[in-house]
Design a protein around this motif. Structure first.
Motif, PDB file in Angstrom:
ATOM      1  N   ASP A  71     -17.885 -29.562 -13.903  1.00 14.35           N
ATOM      2  CA  ASP A  71     -17.563 -30.983 -13.845  1.00 14.35           C
ATOM      3  C   ASP A  71     -16.286 -31.237 -13.038  1.00 14.35           C
ATOM      4  OD1 ASP A  71     -19.771 -32.169 -15.100  1.00 14.35           O
ATOM      5  OD2 ASP A  71     -18.950 -31.766 -17.100  1.00 14.35           O
ATOM      6  N   ILE A  72     -15.326 -30.316 -13.091  1.00 11.67           N
ATOM      7  CA  ILE A  72     -14.127 -30.436 -12.258  1.00 11.67           C
ATOM      8  C   ILE A  72     -14.517 -30.333 -10.787  1.00 11.67           C
ATOM      9  CG2 ILE A  72     -11.983 -29.268 -11.576  1.00 11.67           C
ATOM     10  CD1 ILE A  72     -11.596 -28.637 -14.608  1.00 11.67           C
ATOM     11  N   ARG A  73     -15.395 -29.387 -10.473  1.00 16.84           N
ATOM     12  CA  ARG A  73     -15.876 -29.262  -9.087  1.00 16.84           C
ATOM     13  C   ARG A  73     -16.580 -30.543  -8.634  1.00 16.84           C
ATOM     14  NH1 ARG A  73     -17.691 -23.844 -11.147  1.00 16.84           N
ATOM     15  NH2 ARG A  73     -16.182 -22.350 -10.333  1.00 16.84           N
ATOM     16  N   ALA A  74     -17.367 -31.141  -9.527  1.00 19.97           N
ATOM     17  CA  ALA A  74     -18.084 -32.372  -9.178  1.00 19.97           C
ATOM     18  C   ALA A  74     -17.102 -33.497  -8.858  1.00 19.97           C
ATOM     19  CB  ALA A  74     -19.025 -32.778 -10.313  1.00 19.97           C
ATOM     20  N   LEU A  75     -16.078 -33.669  -9.691  1.00 24.01           N
ATOM     21  CA  LEU A  75     -15.092 -34.723  -9.448  1.00 24.01           C
ATOM     22  C   LEU A  75     -14.333 -34.453  -8.154  1.00 24.01           C
ATOM     23  CD1 LEU A  75     -13.656 -37.310 -10.355  1.00 24.01           C
ATOM     24  CD2 LEU A  75     -12.102 -35.849 -11.687  1.00 24.01           C
ATOM     25  N   ASP A  76     -13.951 -33.202  -7.940  1.00 23.57           N
ATOM     26  CA  ASP A  76     -13.249 -32.840  -6.713  1.00 23.57           C
ATOM     27  C   ASP A  76     -14.096 -33.182  -5.488  1.00 23.57           C
ATOM     28  OD1 ASP A  76     -11.056 -31.515  -5.252  1.00 23.57           O
ATOM     29  OD2 ASP A  76     -12.579 -29.976  -4.826  1.00 23.57           O
ATOM     30  N   ALA A  77     -15.365 -32.843  -5.526  1.00 21.02           N
ATOM     31  CA  ALA A  77     -16.252 -33.137  -4.399  1.00 21.02           C
ATOM     32  C   ALA A  77     -16.442 -34.644  -4.242  1.00 21.02           C
ATOM     33  CB  ALA A  77     -17.597 -32.440  -4.577  1.00 21.02           C
ATOM     34  N   ALA A  78     -16.560 -35.375  -5.343  1.00 25.60           N
ATOM     35  CA  ALA A  78     -16.731 -36.836  -5.270  1.00 25.60           C
ATOM     36  C   ALA A  78     -15.561 -37.480  -4.538  1.00 25.60           C
ATOM     37  CB  ALA A  78     -16.880 -37.431  -6.669  1.00 25.60           C
ATOM     38  N   ASN A  79     -14.380 -36.933  -4.745  1.00 32.09           N
ATOM     39  CA  ASN A  79     -13.194 -37.476  -4.080  1.00 32.09           C
ATOM     40  C   ASN A  79     -13.253 -37.308  -2.566  1.00 32.09           C
ATOM     41  OD1 ASN A  79     -12.021 -38.408  -6.454  1.00 32.09           O
ATOM     42  ND2 ASN A  79     -10.983 -36.467  -6.833  1.00 32.09           N
ATOM     43  N   ALA A  80     -14.132 -36.434  -2.080  1.00 30.29           N
ATOM     44  CA  ALA A  80     -14.285 -36.210  -0.641  1.00 30.29           C
ATOM     45  C   ALA A  80     -15.522 -36.915  -0.066  1.00 30.29           C
ATOM     46  CB  ALA A  80     -14.372 -34.711  -0.356  1.00 30.29           C
ATOM     47  N   VAL A  81     -16.360 -37.500  -0.917  1.00 28.40           N
ATOM     48  CA  VAL A  81     -17.576 -38.184  -0.450  1.00 28.40           C
ATOM     49  C   VAL A  81     -17.192 -39.561   0.080  1.00 28.40           C
ATOM     50  CG1 VAL A  81     -19.828 -39.136  -1.118  1.00 28.40           C
ATOM     51  CG2 VAL A  81     -19.053 -36.969  -2.099  1.00 28.40           C
ATOM     52  N   THR A  82     -17.719 -39.899   1.230  1.00 34.84           N
ATOM     53  CA  THR A  82     -17.474 -41.230   1.778  1.00 34.84           C
ATOM     54  C   THR A  82     -18.587 -42.183   1.350  1.00 34.84           C
ATOM     55  OG1 THR A  82     -18.714 -40.827   3.815  1.00 34.84           O
ATOM     56  CG2 THR A  82     -16.350 -40.230   3.821  1.00 34.84           C
ATOM     57  N   GLU A  83     -18.262 -43.442   1.361  1.00 39.12           N
ATOM     58  CA  GLU A  83     -19.261 -44.470   1.051  1.00 39.12           C
ATOM     59  C   GLU A  83     -20.400 -44.401   2.074  1.00 39.12           C
ATOM     60  OE1 GLU A  83     -21.058 -47.427  -1.132  1.00 39.12           O
ATOM     61  OE2 GLU A  83     -19.294 -46.258  -1.661  1.00 39.12           O
ATOM     62  N   GLN A  84     -20.053 -44.153   3.328  1.00 35.40           N
ATOM     63  CA  GLN A  84     -21.080 -44.044   4.370  1.00 35.40           C
ATOM     64  C   GLN A  84     -22.057 -42.917   4.053  1.00 35.40           C
ATOM     65  OE1 GLN A  84     -19.602 -43.504   8.369  1.00 35.40           O
ATOM     66  NE2 GLN A  84     -21.595 -42.814   9.113  1.00 35.40           N
ATOM     67  N   ARG A  85     -21.552 -41.779   3.582  1.00 34.99           N
ATOM     68  CA  ARG A  85     -22.429 -40.644   3.274  1.00 34.99           C
ATOM     69  C   ARG A  85     -23.374 -40.988   2.131  1.00 34.99           C
ATOM     70  NH1 ARG A  85     -26.137 -37.928   2.980  1.00 34.99           N
ATOM     71  NH2 ARG A  85     -26.193 -35.698   2.519  1.00 34.99           N
ATOM     72  N   VAL A  86     -22.875 -41.676   1.115  1.00 34.79           N
ATOM     73  CA  VAL A  86     -23.730 -42.077  -0.001  1.00 34.79           C
ATOM     74  C   VAL A  86     -24.800 -43.044   0.487  1.00 34.79           C
ATOM     75  CG1 VAL A  86     -23.794 -43.256  -2.241  1.00 34.79           C
ATOM     76  CG2 VAL A  86     -21.938 -41.678  -1.730  1.00 34.79           C
ATOM     77  N   GLN A  87     -24.428 -43.989   1.323  1.00 36.07           N
ATOM     78  CA  GLN A  87     -25.383 -44.965   1.851  1.00 36.07           C
ATOM     79  C   GLN A  87     -26.432 -44.306   2.737  1.00 36.07           C
ATOM     80  OE1 GLN A  87     -25.594 -48.439   1.128  1.00 36.07           O
ATOM     81  NE2 GLN A  87     -24.370 -47.607  -0.532  1.00 36.07           N
ATOM     82  N   GLU A  88     -26.044 -43.247   3.449  1.00 39.34           N
ATOM     83  CA  GLU A  88     -27.016 -42.508   4.256  1.00 39.34           C
ATOM     84  C   GLU A  88     -28.091 -41.890   3.366  1.00 39.34           C
ATOM     85  OE1 GLU A  88     -24.739 -39.563   6.313  1.00 39.34           O
ATOM     86  OE2 GLU A  88     -23.896 -41.012   7.724  1.00 39.34           O
ATOM     87  N   HIS A  89     -27.687 -41.496   2.168  1.00 35.41           N
ATOM     88  CA  HIS A  89     -28.647 -40.886   1.245  1.00 35.41           C
ATOM     89  C   HIS A  89     -29.455 -41.933   0.483  1.00 35.41           C
ATOM     90  CE1 HIS A  89     -30.624 -38.237  -1.482  1.00 35.41           C
ATOM     91  NE2 HIS A  89     -30.080 -38.846  -2.510  1.00 35.41           N
ATOM     92  N   HIS A  90     -28.776 -42.935  -0.063  1.00 33.41           N
ATOM     93  CA  HIS A  90     -29.428 -43.956  -0.890  1.00 33.41           C
ATOM     94  C   HIS A  90     -28.753 -45.296  -0.646  1.00 33.41           C
ATOM     95  CE1 HIS A  90     -32.393 -43.075  -4.099  1.00 33.41           C
ATOM     96  NE2 HIS A  90     -32.016 -41.822  -3.956  1.00 33.41           N
ATOM     97  N   THR A  91     -29.492 -46.253  -0.115  1.00 36.32           N
ATOM     98  CA  THR A  91     -28.916 -47.585   0.003  1.00 36.32           C
ATOM     99  C   THR A  91     -28.817 -48.180  -1.401  1.00 36.32           C
ATOM    100  OG1 THR A  91     -31.086 -48.577   0.334  1.00 36.32           O
ATOM    101  CG2 THR A  91     -29.834 -47.999   2.314  1.00 36.32           C
TER     102      THR A  91
END
Length: 180
Positions: A71-91
């Motif tokens: 879960d720490i790894r997940a939060l750490d990775a989330a902090n590096a995810v951009t909104e654009q990347r999320v939108q590319e996957h799922h609008t």
């Protein structure tokens, strides 16, 4: 989630297949598949892949210390995810909506380990991010779980929650409660 992926992403598809396998009860196989994807992704891989993988790998560990590490790894990775990347996957999905679940999971793991100060910090963060949850069953589930975990923290209760996702003696049916 009610939106469809905007583009084909073989890694996210493979994650989804492994998660379904785990929810159907084959936790060992799901864990092996997700760990293989984690190895292929690498520490510098796509943050959305790393966040999603770690989020679901945490669910496959009964031991709260092992779940906490993921879960720490997940939060750490989330902090590096951009909104654009999320939108590319799922609008229609936003990175802000990930944080209530991520902090809730951390709070629950810390609580189970008896680290109530850290648990309080993360349940407070989960509550602060709750307005970013989507409307519907998934958001409702998390909005209900936040006060449930907060009450368990206040009672200094370290027992596993019956409503928590993942493997364990409470599993009698596939869990469908955790999603990013």
């Amino acid at each position: 989630m009610t939106t469809a992926p905007t583009s084909a992403d073989p890694t996210m598809a493979a994650i989804g297949e492994a998660v379904l396998e785990g929810r159907a009860g084959d936790h060992a196989s799901a864990r092996r598949k997700l760990l293989a994807l984690w190895s292929a992704c690498g520490a510098g891989g796509d943050p959305l892949h790393r966040c999603t993988l770690a989020h679901y790998l945490a669910d496959l560990h009964e031991d709260p210390a092992q779940a906490l590490a993921w879960d720490i790894r997940a939060l750490d990775a989330a902090n590096a995810v951009t909104e654009q990347r999320v939108q590319e996957h799922h609008t229609g999905v936003h990175i802000a909506g990930f944080y209530p679940s991520l902090h809730l999971n951390l709070a629950d793991n810390y609580r189970r380990l008896g680290s109530f100060e850290a648990a309080t910090e993360h349940i407070t963060a989960a509550g602060a991010h709750a307005p970013d949850l989507p409307h519907g069953p998934y958001g409702d589930l998390l909005r209900a779980a936040i006060p449930e975990v907060a009450e368990a923290i206040a009672r200094r209760d370290t027992a596993p929650r019956a409503s928590a996702p993942g493997p364990g003696p409470k599993d009698t049916a596939p869990s469908g409660t955790k999603s990013l």
